[in-house]
Design a protein around this motif. Structure first.
Motif, PDB file in Angstrom:
ATOM      1  N   ASP A  31      26.855  36.219  25.821  1.00 32.36           N
ATOM      2  CA  ASP A  31      26.028  37.166  25.076  1.00 32.36           C
ATOM      3  C   ASP A  31      25.814  38.370  26.001  1.00 32.36           C
ATOM      4  O   ASP A  31      24.804  38.486  26.658  1.00 32.36           O
ATOM      5  CB  ASP A  31      24.701  36.487  24.717  1.00 32.36           C
ATOM      6  N   GLY A  32      26.844  39.219  26.099  1.00 32.44           N
ATOM      7  CA  GLY A  32      26.857  40.270  27.110  1.00 32.44           C
ATOM      8  C   GLY A  32      27.482  39.739  28.399  1.00 32.44           C
ATOM      9  O   GLY A  32      27.970  38.605  28.434  1.00 32.44           O
ATOM     10  N   VAL A  33      27.468  40.548  29.452  1.00 31.06           N
ATOM     11  CA  VAL A  33      28.184  40.172  30.682  1.00 31.06           C
ATOM     12  C   VAL A  33      27.264  39.724  31.810  1.00 31.06           C
ATOM     13  O   VAL A  33      27.701  39.613  32.965  1.00 31.06           O
ATOM     14  CB  VAL A  33      29.117  41.307  31.179  1.00 31.06           C
ATOM     15  N   THR A  34      25.997  39.419  31.497  1.00 34.81           N
ATOM     16  CA  THR A  34      25.115  38.875  32.524  1.00 34.81           C
ATOM     17  C   THR A  34      25.772  37.643  33.133  1.00 34.81           C
ATOM     18  O   THR A  34      26.288  36.798  32.397  1.00 34.81           O
ATOM     19  CB  THR A  34      23.762  38.475  31.882  1.00 34.81           C
ATOM     20  N   GLU A  35      25.776  37.547  34.460  1.00 35.31           N
ATOM     21  CA  GLU A  35      26.386  36.449  35.241  1.00 35.31           C
ATOM     22  C   GLU A  35      27.901  36.607  35.418  1.00 35.31           C
ATOM     23  O   GLU A  35      28.512  35.887  36.193  1.00 35.31           O
ATOM     24  CB  GLU A  35      26.112  35.054  34.633  1.00 35.31           C
ATOM     25  N   TRP A  36      28.532  37.524  34.694  1.00 39.77           N
ATOM     26  CA  TRP A  36      29.991  37.656  34.749  1.00 39.77           C
ATOM     27  C   TRP A  36      30.398  38.926  35.484  1.00 39.77           C
ATOM     28  O   TRP A  36      29.834  39.999  35.250  1.00 39.77           O
ATOM     29  CB  TRP A  36      30.578  37.666  33.337  1.00 39.77           C
ATOM     30  N   LEU A  37      31.386  38.810  36.359  1.00 40.42           N
ATOM     31  CA  LEU A  37      31.853  39.934  37.161  1.00 40.42           C
ATOM     32  C   LEU A  37      33.340  40.149  36.951  1.00 40.42           C
ATOM     33  O   LEU A  37      34.081  39.211  36.679  1.00 40.42           O
ATOM     34  CB  LEU A  37      31.636  39.633  38.655  1.00 40.42           C
ATOM     35  N   MET A  38      33.778  41.380  37.129  1.00 38.65           N
ATOM     36  CA  MET A  38      35.198  41.684  37.045  1.00 38.65           C
ATOM     37  C   MET A  38      35.837  41.402  38.400  1.00 38.65           C
ATOM     38  O   MET A  38      35.570  42.114  39.370  1.00 38.65           O
ATOM     39  CB  MET A  38      35.410  43.160  36.694  1.00 38.65           C
ATOM     40  N   ALA A  39      36.668  40.358  38.480  1.00 36.84           N
ATOM     41  CA  ALA A  39      37.398  40.065  39.721  1.00 36.84           C
ATOM     42  C   ALA A  39      38.815  40.603  39.579  1.00 36.84           C
ATOM     43  O   ALA A  39      39.208  41.038  38.508  1.00 36.84           O
ATOM     44  CB  ALA A  39      37.398  38.566  39.980  1.00 36.84           C
ATOM     45  N   GLY A  40      39.581  40.550  40.675  1.00 37.97           N
ATOM     46  CA  GLY A  40      40.964  41.031  40.605  1.00 37.97           C
ATOM     47  C   GLY A  40      41.150  42.294  41.402  1.00 37.97           C
ATOM     48  O   GLY A  40      40.237  42.771  42.077  1.00 37.97           O
ATOM     49  N   VAL A  41      42.361  42.845  41.317  1.00 39.19           N
ATOM     50  CA  VAL A  41      42.697  44.009  42.149  1.00 39.19           C
ATOM     51  C   VAL A  41      41.898  45.240  41.714  1.00 39.19           C
ATOM     52  O   VAL A  41      41.405  45.309  40.589  1.00 39.19           O
ATOM     53  CB  VAL A  41      44.213  44.315  42.099  1.00 39.19           C
ATOM     54  N   ASN A  42      41.799  46.186  42.614  1.00 37.59           N
ATOM     55  CA  ASN A  42      41.012  47.389  42.354  1.00 37.59           C
ATOM     56  C   ASN A  42      41.706  48.339  41.375  1.00 37.59           C
ATOM     57  O   ASN A  42      42.927  48.305  41.227  1.00 37.59           O
ATOM     58  CB  ASN A  42      40.754  48.150  43.654  1.00 37.59           C
ATOM     59  N   THR A  43      40.896  49.175  40.770  1.00 38.61           N
ATOM     60  CA  THR A  43      41.419  50.225  39.903  1.00 38.61           C
ATOM     61  C   THR A  43      42.383  51.122  40.677  1.00 38.61           C
ATOM     62  O   THR A  43      42.139  51.443  41.844  1.00 38.61           O
ATOM     63  CB  THR A  43      40.249  51.081  39.365  1.00 38.61           C
ATOM     64  N   GLY A  81      55.271  49.072  38.889  1.00 42.43           N
ATOM     65  CA  GLY A  81      55.905  47.785  39.156  1.00 42.43           C
ATOM     66  C   GLY A  81      55.023  46.795  39.875  1.00 42.43           C
ATOM     67  O   GLY A  81      55.397  45.635  40.059  1.00 42.43           O
ATOM     68  N   PHE A  82      53.864  47.235  40.309  1.00 40.21           N
ATOM     69  CA  PHE A  82      52.927  46.346  40.993  1.00 40.21           C
ATOM     70  C   PHE A  82      52.341  45.354  39.986  1.00 40.21           C
ATOM     71  O   PHE A  82      51.994  45.722  38.878  1.00 40.21           O
ATOM     72  CB  PHE A  82      51.815  47.176  41.638  1.00 40.21           C
ATOM     73  N   LYS A  83      52.243  44.078  40.394  1.00 37.12           N
ATOM     74  CA  LYS A  83      51.745  43.039  39.493  1.00 37.12           C
ATOM     75  C   LYS A  83      50.294  42.689  39.845  1.00 37.12           C
ATOM     76  O   LYS A  83      50.054  41.988  40.828  1.00 37.12           O
ATOM     77  CB  LYS A  83      52.634  41.808  39.634  1.00 37.12           C
ATOM     78  N   PRO A  84      49.342  43.192  39.097  1.00 35.95           N
ATOM     79  CA  PRO A  84      47.943  42.911  39.425  1.00 35.95           C
ATOM     80  C   PRO A  84      47.515  41.540  38.880  1.00 35.95           C
ATOM     81  O   PRO A  84      48.289  40.878  38.210  1.00 35.95           O
ATOM     82  CB  PRO A  84      47.191  44.021  38.699  1.00 35.95           C
ATOM     83  N   TRP A  85      46.299  41.133  39.193  1.00 34.14           N
ATOM     84  CA  TRP A  85      45.734  39.939  38.541  1.00 34.14           C
ATOM     85  C   TRP A  85      44.338  40.265  38.047  1.00 34.14           C
ATOM     86  O   TRP A  85      43.681  41.172  38.578  1.00 34.14           O
ATOM     87  CB  TRP A  85      45.739  38.720  39.458  1.00 34.14           C
ATOM     88  N   GLN A  86      43.929  39.539  37.014  1.00 32.81           N
ATOM     89  CA  GLN A  86      42.673  39.839  36.353  1.00 32.81           C
ATOM     90  C   GLN A  86      41.897  38.564  36.074  1.00 32.81           C
ATOM     91  O   GLN A  86      42.478  37.577  35.648  1.00 32.81           O
ATOM     92  CB  GLN A  86      42.903  40.520  34.979  1.00 32.81           C
ATOM     93  N   ALA A  87      40.589  38.614  36.271  1.00 33.03           N
ATOM     94  CA  ALA A  87      39.757  37.457  35.918  1.00 33.03           C
ATOM     95  C   ALA A  87      38.320  37.894  35.706  1.00 33.03           C
ATOM     96  O   ALA A  87      37.794  38.718  36.452  1.00 33.03           O
ATOM     97  CB  ALA A  87      39.811  36.400  37.013  1.00 33.03           C
ATOM     98  N   TRP A  88      37.691  37.325  34.679  1.00 31.32           N
ATOM     99  CA  TRP A  88      36.248  37.422  34.531  1.00 31.32           C
ATOM    100  C   TRP A  88      35.674  36.257  35.323  1.00 31.32           C
ATOM    101  O   TRP A  88      36.010  35.107  35.049  1.00 31.32           O
ATOM    102  CB  TRP A  88      35.838  37.313  33.065  1.00 31.32           C
ATOM    103  N   ARG A  89      34.852  36.566  36.301  1.00 34.84           N
ATOM    104  CA  ARG A  89      34.350  35.545  37.234  1.00 34.84           C
ATOM    105  C   ARG A  89      32.844  35.331  37.089  1.00 34.84           C
ATOM    106  O   ARG A  89      32.077  36.296  37.091  1.00 34.84           O
ATOM    107  CB  ARG A  89      34.669  35.980  38.666  1.00 34.84           C
ATOM    108  N   HIS A  90      32.457  34.062  37.019  1.00 32.54           N
ATOM    109  CA  HIS A  90      31.025  33.727  36.921  1.00 32.54           C
ATOM    110  C   HIS A  90      30.411  33.650  38.317  1.00 32.54           C
ATOM    111  O   HIS A  90      31.105  33.346  39.294  1.00 32.54           O
ATOM    112  CB  HIS A  90      30.862  32.366  36.218  1.00 32.54           C
ATOM    113  N   ARG A  91      29.134  33.920  38.396  1.00 36.55           N
ATOM    114  CA  ARG A  91      28.430  33.730  39.675  1.00 36.55           C
ATOM    115  C   ARG A  91      28.415  32.247  40.028  1.00 36.55           C
ATOM    116  O   ARG A  91      28.617  31.398  39.167  1.00 36.55           O
ATOM    117  CB  ARG A  91      26.996  34.250  39.560  1.00 36.55           C
ATOM    118  N   ASP A  92      28.126  31.929  41.307  1.00 32.76           N
ATOM    119  CA  ASP A  92      28.138  30.535  41.776  1.00 32.76           C
ATOM    120  C   ASP A  92      27.249  29.628  40.921  1.00 32.76           C
ATOM    121  O   ASP A  92      26.190  30.044  40.452  1.00 32.76           O
ATOM    122  CB  ASP A  92      27.648  30.477  43.229  1.00 32.76           C
TER     123      ASP A  92
END
Ligand SMILES: [Ca+2]
Length: 206
Positions: A31-43, A81-92
């Motif tokens: 319900d929104g992105v509270t607790e969730w962070l954008m992980a993965g390579v930088n913009t 050609g760079f292959k990034p990775w993406q994940a929505w990551r939860h806090r511990d």
């Protein structure tokens, strides 16, 4: 008869009073992105890779009828050609050492290429915040699961409606928390029409 009735009422009374195991994940319903962070390579503007466009909270798409929205990753169209990775990551997430947990998530996809990896990853840390090894079955050297070792892998990909990925894991004896729990997609350089949605994450002690 009275004794039997009393016995039954006690029996069923107890059954009714047994608490349902609780989802220990905060905001697992997304319900929104509270607790969730954008992980993965930088913009990287040069690579046409802007995280805020690729990672979104989608208020219009929900697994359940609470219409609480979901976490979306999509529109990857890298130019160099760079292959990034993406994940929505939860806090511990604090866990009980030695306890077994059922972890589940619902996944929906659109035009995800067959070579992409869509899965749930995580690891365990101890109370000193150190990664623990030795708990990934068959891989004693690893400290977290990847698309090869995860029990939570979307093997269908392409375009499909909501599908549950579910499995259990036992926290190591010296575990204090689950770290880097993440809904992840990787191995895509360019698939601008591809998207994945994650919703209704759950961690329940068995
Ligand atoms: Ca939701």
């Amino acid at each position: 008869m009275k004794k039997i009735a009393l016995f039954l009422s006690v029996l069923f009374g107890c059954a009714a009073a047994a608490p349902a195991q609780e989802n220990i994940l905060k905001n697992g319903i997304v319900d929104g992105v509270t607790e969730w962070l954008m992980a993965g390579v930088n913009t990287s503007e040069e690579n046409n890779y802007v995280k805020e466009k690729i990672y979104t909270y989608d208020a219009e798409v929900s697994h359940s009828e609470d219409w609480s929205g979901s976490l979306k990753i999509g529109g990857i169209d890298c130019k160099n050609g760079f292959k990034p990775w993406q994940a929505w990551r939860h806090r511990d997430i604090i866990v009980e050492p030695g306890a077994t947990y059922r972890i589940s998530v619902w996944v929906k996809t659109e035009n995800v290429p067959a070579n992409a990896n869509v899965y749930l990853g995580f690891g365990f840390k101890d109370s000193a915040n150190q990664w623990l090894t030795g708990w990934v079955p068959g891989h004693p050297e690893k400290n977290s699961i990847d698309h090869r070792t995860s029990s939570w892998v979307d093997t269908v990909k392409g375009t499909h409606d909501w599908m549950e990925l579910s499995g259990t894991v036992t926290a190591p004896a010296d575990a204090a928390k689950i770290s880097y729990l993440q809904g992840r997609i990787d191995n895509i350089i360019s698939a601008p029409d591809a998207a994945v949605w994650f919703d209704d994450f759950s961690i329940v002690k068995e």
